[in-house]
Scaffold this motif. Structure first.
Motif, mmCIF file in Angstrom:
data_model
loop_
_atom_site.group_PDB
_atom_site.id
_atom_site.type_symbol
_atom_site.label_atom_id
_atom_site.label_comp_id
_atom_site.label_asym_id
_atom_site.label_seq_id
_atom_site.Cartn_x
_atom_site.Cartn_y
_atom_site.Cartn_z
ATOM 1 N N ARG A 1 9.287 0.345 -7.379
ATOM 2 C CA ARG A 1 9.704 1.355 -6.408
ATOM 3 C C ARG A 1 8.784 2.577 -6.435
ATOM 4 N NH1 ARG A 1 14.603 0.039 -4.294
ATOM 5 N NH2 ARG A 1 15.853 -1.495 -5.434
ATOM 6 N N MET A 2 8.375 3.018 -7.622
ATOM 7 C CA MET A 2 7.492 4.166 -7.678
ATOM 8 C C MET A 2 6.114 3.830 -7.118
ATOM 9 S SD MET A 2 9.461 6.458 -8.569
ATOM 10 C CE MET A 2 8.192 7.691 -8.419
ATOM 11 N N GLU A 3 5.670 2.578 -7.296
ATOM 12 C CA GLU A 3 4.405 2.162 -6.686
ATOM 13 C C GLU A 3 4.496 2.228 -5.164
ATOM 14 O OE1 GLU A 3 1.511 -1.801 -6.421
ATOM 15 O OE2 GLU A 3 3.165 -1.705 -7.860
ATOM 16 N N ARG A 4 5.658 1.835 -4.623
ATOM 17 C CA ARG A 4 5.848 1.906 -3.175
ATOM 18 C C ARG A 4 5.841 3.357 -2.694
ATOM 19 N NH1 ARG A 4 10.756 -1.480 -1.277
ATOM 20 N NH2 ARG A 4 11.909 0.037 -2.529
ATOM 21 N N VAL A 5 6.448 4.264 -3.465
ATOM 22 C CA VAL A 5 6.438 5.681 -3.097
ATOM 23 C C VAL A 5 5.016 6.218 -3.051
ATOM 24 C CG1 VAL A 5 7.133 7.997 -3.831
ATOM 25 C CG2 VAL A 5 8.761 6.110 -4.002
ATOM 26 N N LEU A 6 4.248 5.944 -4.115
ATOM 27 C CA LEU A 6 2.884 6.464 -4.176
ATOM 28 C C LEU A 6 1.997 5.817 -3.125
ATOM 29 C CD1 LEU A 6 2.431 6.646 -8.060
ATOM 30 C CD2 LEU A 6 3.098 8.464 -6.482
ATOM 31 N N ARG A 7 2.233 4.528 -2.814
ATOM 32 C CA ARG A 7 1.450 3.877 -1.767
ATOM 33 C C ARG A 7 1.696 4.534 -0.419
ATOM 34 N NH1 ARG A 7 3.247 -0.861 -2.380
ATOM 35 N NH2 ARG A 7 4.746 -0.921 -0.653
ATOM 36 N N ASN A 8 2.948 4.862 -0.136
ATOM 37 C CA ASN A 8 3.252 5.555 1.121
ATOM 38 C C ASN A 8 2.565 6.907 1.175
ATOM 39 O OD1 ASN A 8 5.274 4.259 3.068
ATOM 40 N ND2 ASN A 8 6.209 3.806 1.104
ATOM 41 N N PHE A 9 2.598 7.650 0.065
ATOM 42 C CA PHE A 9 1.934 8.947 0.016
ATOM 43 C C PHE A 9 0.440 8.800 0.282
ATOM 44 C CE2 PHE A 9 5.094 11.405 -2.922
ATOM 45 C CZ PHE A 9 6.036 11.325 -1.926
ATOM 46 N N LEU A 10 -0.190 7.855 -0.409
ATOM 47 C CA LEU A 10 -1.639 7.698 -0.320
ATOM 48 C C LEU A 10 -2.061 7.247 1.076
ATOM 49 C CD1 LEU A 10 -4.428 7.671 -1.602
ATOM 50 C CD2 LEU A 10 -3.977 5.332 -2.407
#
Length: 527
Positions: free
Chosen positions: A405-414
């Motif tokens: 889930r945190m990878e998905r959050v950071l991917r959206n940010f990036l």
């Protein structure tokens, strides 16, 4: 005292516990205000009554004194007229006897002294010794002597008389003009004390003051009781409003009268009923919407699997097709990928709506997680010509989290930052303190205004719908990111300025189940 000091003192008084306690209660404010007003009214009434009584007693006593003095002056003049004294010694003895007699007889009328003084207007050369009291003489004004010597009396003057204890008592000195045999005109003064009258006034004042205390207490208690009864519907309505705000839609206020308070209660009940109906209606619509999204998402997965298999077959063999058919196969492949991502997002949203989402907690090194996200999106970064800088204050910024889930959050940010960077740099900064871990992604591109910052995490929100996105998108990425962060007990933030770029930051506690502490990074820094 300066204005600053006065303002500080006033602020301290306003924020003191007793004042705050009163300011928070309308009942206490009204009761205190009415009690203070009654106290002021009774105080003014007390002062007015005391003053009026004092004036009446003084006026009556003055008239009595003037009448008594007039009689004594007339008696003295009659004694002098009937006297057969022919020598100075005889006149002196006559004067002494008269003054002594007046002092004795006037005691019952409140007189405390008598004086006989030669008048400045006397025309004879023959004179006797003045019969005076030095203490009383000091209180006698020149104006009083001048008026007395004019002969139109009697005249009076208010004076202060020293009593036996050395304290001053109020008094009146009355003077008149008499004619002595051979000696001519003399001024006859009689001094009267008002001590008994003053004590009467003080006794009356004390009686009124003591009697006012129970009256004030009774009126204050009566006012408190009346105000308490009158404001009870207001208190009930306020308590019901608090319960309504806390989610109790069944709360109602009793309304059994026809006055304004009952009208207020009925208006509140109508509002609560309408609000309850609307919320129930919206809840039902929300449940239908969630169920629709969930059902449609699940139902589409089966045909989507078939479409995916057929599309992959066509895509893998596109080289055997004509150029037009091959291009069609490539477009089909891209749109099926996009559609599959949309289904995944809708399914994820339906899990959050149904409260079925859960975390798979592990100790995550966010430095490694950020590096993984950057590597996975390197093709997009390279195609847009964007430089991504990773700034880590610590080689191991770890926290308990769900890495997927945190990878998905950071991917959206990036991805969001890269697409809006306008080929400028994108900075990813990682930091941690004893209680929290933060990751901030900042670009220096087109930026966003305050309205966009306030709505950017809402579902299907687009800052600029006309803007062409490189990766497509459903408008659900950042809203899913928000749900992922909230599931961790963290905080997600966004801020930007037009022409200066935008910043997105996520902060989660280093230990799940603990309260989120202060973030180790600032969301926005001017550069």
């Amino acid at each position: 005292m300066s204005n600053t000091t006065l303002a500080g003192f006033s602020e301290r008084v306003r924020n003191s516990k007793p004042v705050l306690f009163i300011r928070k209660s309308l009942f206490l404010q009204v009761a205190a205000g009415m009690t203070a007003m009654m106290f002021v009214v009774l105080s003014l009434l007390f002062i007015a009554v005391t003053f009026q009584v004092r004036e009446n007693i003084f006026d009556q006593r003055r008239e009595q004194i003037l009448d008594d003095a007039s009689v004594r002056i007339a008696q003295a003049q009659s004694t002098f007229d009937q006297s057969t004294a022919t020598t100075p010694d005889q006149v002196q003895d006559l004067a002494n006897q008269l003054v002594s007699s007046l002092r004795s007889s006037a005691t019952g009328a409140g007189a405390v002294g008598t004086m006989l003084m030669r008048s400045p207007s006397a025309s004879t050369t023959f004179a006797i010794n003045d019969l005076i009291d030095q203490n009383l003489l000091q209180s006698l004004s020149a104006e009083m002597r001048a008026r007395t010597s004019s002969g139109a009396g009697p005249y009076y003057q208010s004076i202060a008389i020293q009593n036996d204890e050395g304290d001053p008592d109020p008094g009146i000195i009355v003077g008149g003009l008499v004619t002595l045999p051979l000696a001519g005109e003399y001024e006859l003064y009689t001094v009267y004390t008002l001590r008994d009258d003053q004590e009467t006034i003080w006794m009356l004042s004390r009686t009124l003051a003591v009697g006012s205390i129970p009256v004030i207490m009774i009126l204050a208690l009566g006012t408190v009781w009346v105000v308490f009864r009158l404001l009870r519907p207001v208190r009930t309505t306020a308590e019901a409003a608090i319960q309504l705000a806390d989610g109790d839609l069944s709360v109602r206020v009793q309304a059994d009268g026809i006055d304004e308070m009952s009208q207020l209660a009925r208006a509140f009940n109508t509002m609560a009923e309408s609000l309850s109906d609307k919320i129930t209606e919206y809840d039902e619509l929300s449940r239908l919407e969630q169920r629709f999204v969930s059902d449609v998402s699940h139902e589409l997965r089966t045909p989507m699997t078939t479409i995916r298999m057929a599309e992959e077959l066509l895509y893998d063999n596109r080289e055997d097709f004509s150029p037009v058919a091959a291009r069609s196969a490539e477009l089909l492949h891209q749109q099926v990928d996009r559609f599959e991502k949309m289904l995944a997002d809708l399914l994820e949203i339906s899990r959050y709506d149904s409260k079925s989402a859960s975390l798979e907690i592990d100790e995550v090194n966010f430095n490694e997680l950020v590096a993984k996200v950057v590597d996975a999106n390197q093709p997009l970064v390279s195609s847009l010509g964007v430089e991504v800088r990773v700034i880590a204050s610590d080689p191991r910024c770890v926290a308990e989290a769900d890495s997927r889930r945190m990878e998905r959050v950071l991917r959206n940010f990036l991805v969001n930052a890269v697409e809006h960077a306008e080929q400028g740099p994108v900075e990813i900064e990682i930091a941690a303190n004893a209680d929290a871990t933060s990751v901030r992604v900042r670009d220096y591109g087109i930026g966003m205004d305050e309205e966009t910052s306030a709505h950017v995490f809402e579902r299907f929100f687009r800052a600029d719908p006309a803007r062409t996105r490189t990766t497509g998108g459903t408008g659900l990425g950042l809203s899913i990111a928000r749900e992922d962060v909230f599931l961790h007990g963290g905080r997600i933030e966004a801020y930007g300025e037009l022409g200066k770029g935008a910043a997105f930051m996520v902060t989660i506690p280093r230990r799940q189940g603990t309260e989120l502490a202060e973030a180790p990074l600032e969301l926005w820094e001017e550069k």
